[in-house]
Enzyme design. Structure first.
Site, mmCIF file in Angstrom:
data_model
loop_
_atom_site.group_PDB
_atom_site.id
_atom_site.type_symbol
_atom_site.label_atom_id
_atom_site.label_comp_id
_atom_site.label_asym_id
_atom_site.label_seq_id
_atom_site.Cartn_x
_atom_site.Cartn_y
_atom_site.Cartn_z
ATOM 1 N N LYS A 180 -10.297 26.348 17.475
ATOM 2 C CA LYS A 180 -10.124 26.413 18.928
ATOM 3 C C LYS A 180 -9.040 25.456 19.443
ATOM 4 O O LYS A 180 -8.362 25.754 20.417
ATOM 5 C CB LYS A 180 -11.454 26.137 19.640
ATOM 6 C CG LYS A 180 -12.466 27.282 19.489
ATOM 7 C CD LYS A 180 -13.726 27.019 20.296
ATOM 8 C CE LYS A 180 -14.770 28.082 20.020
ATOM 9 N NZ LYS A 180 -15.991 27.912 20.821
ATOM 10 N N ASP A 213 -16.180 30.100 27.270
ATOM 11 C CA ASP A 213 -17.501 29.549 26.916
ATOM 12 C C ASP A 213 -18.249 29.051 28.157
ATOM 13 O O ASP A 213 -19.438 29.289 28.319
ATOM 14 C CB ASP A 213 -17.353 28.379 25.927
ATOM 15 C CG ASP A 213 -17.088 28.860 24.507
ATOM 16 O OD1 ASP A 213 -17.441 30.013 24.187
ATOM 17 O OD2 ASP A 213 -16.521 28.078 23.717
HETATM 18 P P1 NDP Z 1 -18.521 19.844 17.625
HETATM 19 O O1 NDP Z 1 -18.561 19.594 16.160
HETATM 20 O O2 NDP Z 1 -17.222 19.879 18.338
HETATM 21 O O3 NDP Z 1 -19.416 18.711 18.368
HETATM 22 C C1 NDP Z 1 -20.682 18.380 17.882
HETATM 23 C C2 NDP Z 1 -21.403 17.483 18.875
HETATM 24 O O4 NDP Z 1 -22.741 17.299 18.422
HETATM 25 C C3 NDP Z 1 -20.795 16.106 19.028
HETATM 26 O O5 NDP Z 1 -20.960 15.671 20.351
HETATM 27 C C4 NDP Z 1 -21.663 15.279 18.056
HETATM 28 O O6 NDP Z 1 -21.730 13.913 18.408
HETATM 29 C C5 NDP Z 1 -23.008 15.911 18.290
HETATM 30 N N1 NDP Z 1 -23.965 15.744 17.183
HETATM 31 C C6 NDP Z 1 -23.869 16.263 15.925
HETATM 32 N N2 NDP Z 1 -24.961 15.938 15.202
HETATM 33 C C7 NDP Z 1 -25.766 15.197 16.024
HETATM 34 C C8 NDP Z 1 -27.041 14.574 15.852
HETATM 35 N N3 NDP Z 1 -27.686 14.645 14.688
HETATM 36 N N4 NDP Z 1 -27.578 13.905 16.900
HETATM 37 C C9 NDP Z 1 -26.915 13.851 18.092
HETATM 38 N N5 NDP Z 1 -25.701 14.403 18.299
HETATM 39 C C10 NDP Z 1 -25.140 15.086 17.286
HETATM 40 O O7 NDP Z 1 -19.357 21.199 17.825
HETATM 41 P P2 NDP Z 1 -19.224 22.231 19.045
HETATM 42 O O8 NDP Z 1 -19.124 21.439 20.291
HETATM 43 O O9 NDP Z 1 -18.183 23.238 18.746
HETATM 44 O O10 NDP Z 1 -20.640 23.002 18.963
HETATM 45 C C11 NDP Z 1 -21.862 22.378 19.382
HETATM 46 C C12 NDP Z 1 -23.008 23.405 19.350
HETATM 47 O O11 NDP Z 1 -22.797 24.425 20.338
HETATM 48 C C13 NDP Z 1 -23.155 24.147 18.017
HETATM 49 O O12 NDP Z 1 -24.553 24.236 17.726
HETATM 50 C C14 NDP Z 1 -22.585 25.519 18.285
HETATM 51 O O13 NDP Z 1 -23.178 26.507 17.469
HETATM 52 C C15 NDP Z 1 -22.970 25.702 19.759
HETATM 53 N N6 NDP Z 1 -22.091 26.669 20.467
HETATM 54 C C16 NDP Z 1 -22.688 27.780 21.011
HETATM 55 C C17 NDP Z 1 -21.930 28.708 21.713
HETATM 56 C C18 NDP Z 1 -22.597 29.925 22.279
HETATM 57 O O14 NDP Z 1 -21.901 30.846 22.720
HETATM 58 N N7 NDP Z 1 -23.915 29.980 22.306
HETATM 59 C C19 NDP Z 1 -20.471 28.541 21.907
HETATM 60 C C20 NDP Z 1 -19.945 27.310 21.324
HETATM 61 C C21 NDP Z 1 -20.756 26.434 20.626
HETATM 62 P P3 NDP Z 1 -20.607 12.842 17.884
HETATM 63 O O15 NDP Z 1 -19.500 12.905 18.891
HETATM 64 O O16 NDP Z 1 -21.337 11.563 17.896
HETATM 65 O O17 NDP Z 1 -20.197 13.293 16.511
#
Ligand code: NDP
Length: 276
Positions: free
Chosen positions: A71, A107
């Site tokens: 993206k 999104d």
């Molecule tokens: P990214 O990898 O860009 O971001 C992940 C985020 O999750 C970061 O803020 C990270 O924190 C946090 N994180 C990861 N593991 C943990 C944990 N164990 N505890 C707390 N925080 C955690 O992912 P995306 O933003 O692209 O996606 C996030 C979610 O959204 C996914 O599950 C994805 O499937 C879903 N999604 C759904 C969509 C839909 O249409 N339904 C569309 C887009 C996404 P840190 O910054 O500390 O690493």
């Protein structure tokens, strides 16, 4: 087949891509609206996103959805960006025309439509807690603000990322701030889990006070069963919803951008729910 009857080509580009449900969703939209189009999965090499897009354009591609991990590269590749793509810093919808490559991000509007229309939960003047500061979180902030929410708090495991995001949107007229999970001390009307924690069956360490009986706890992740976040929120008395509706609504918005026709989404949602 005459040249006129060749369907327009679209694709979802990612790596991996086999899991993507977008081809089924867009096929149902096309069938329902009578659009002559073909939508396929395109696996791009990790270091070959731009080449894959240009190859697809050369083969007659008209547009593409972009998913993990491309993206940000799609954002860089687009020659023209919508304000919501600019605010998101990420692109999930590309359109190809004689004017070049246009980038958009659907999104956020998908999330807002699923909450306000499909779930019937108004968000105007409501307090919103956004968990996460990754690509998905970033993409939904401007569309939430545009709904005139009362305020937005962003909480993230890595706090500086949440602070940076809150700062970016401080001009918006809606109060936007950041906090550590453990510091949260108020009840919210809407809590959006945009972390990927549910993928690892992990929960952000939230105090119980953030959930109330009128709270909508929304997990962007979706599965056949309620996610661990939804299970936890329901135990605290909150209403819960997963991200399947967001997936369908963001796809419907992409379809509208490409075809200028708005598909009906409820039947597609039910069809996909039954497949999970
Ligand atoms: P990214 O990898 O860009 O971001 C992940 C985020 O999750 C970061 O803020 C990270 O924190 C946090 N994180 C990861 N593991 C943990 C944990 N164990 N505890 C707390 N925080 C955690 O992912 P995306 O933003 O692209 O996606 C996030 C979610 O959204 C996914 O599950 C994805 O499937 C879903 N999604 C759904 C969509 C839909 O249409 N339904 C569309 C887009 C996404 P840190 O910054 O500390 O690493």
């Amino acid at each position: 087949m005459t040249l006129e009857s060749v369907p327009d080509r679209y694709a979802v580009i990612g790596n991996p891509i086999e899991h993507s449900k977008s081809p089924q969703v867009h096929a149902l939209f096309a069938q329902q609206t009578g659009q002559a189009m073909h939508y396929e999965r395109l696996l791009a090499p990790i270091d070959g996103f731009a080449e894959s897009v240009h190859e697809f354009i050369a083969q007659g591609g008209r547009g593409a959805n972009v998913t993990v991990p491309f993206k940000l590269e799609a954002f860089a590749l687009a020659q023209e960006l919508t304000p919501r793509a600019q605010a998101a810093g990420a692109v999930n919808t590309l359109s190809f025309s004689v004017d070049g490559i246009q980038g958009d991000n659907t999104d956020g509007v998908g999330l807002v439509r699923d909450i306000t229309r499909n779930a019937g939960v108004p968000i105007k003047n409501r307090s919103v807690l956004l968990l996460g500061a990754g690509g998905a979180a970033r993409g939904v902030i401007l569309p939430l603000i545009e709904e005139n929410i009362a305020g937005l708090v962003i909480a993230n495991r890595t706090q500086p990322r949440a602070m940076e995001l809150a700062q970016q949107f401080s001009y918006s007229g809606v109060p936007v701030s950041s906090a550590a999970f453990e510091q949260l001390d108020q009840c919210f009307d809407v809590i959006i889990n945009a972390t990927s924690a549910s993928l690892d069956s992990a929960l952000p360490p939230l105090p119980d006070c953030v959930f109330g009986p009128e709270t909508l706890a929304y997990d962007m992740m979706y599965a056949a069963q309620p996610t661990i976040f939804m299970q936890h929120a329901a135990r605290q008395g909150a209403k819960v919803r997963d991200g399947l509706g967001m997936l369908i609504e963001q796809a419907a918005e992409s379809f509208f951008i490409w075809r200028s026709v708005r598909p009906e989404t409820a039947s597609v949602y039910q069809w996909l729910r039954d497949q999970l």
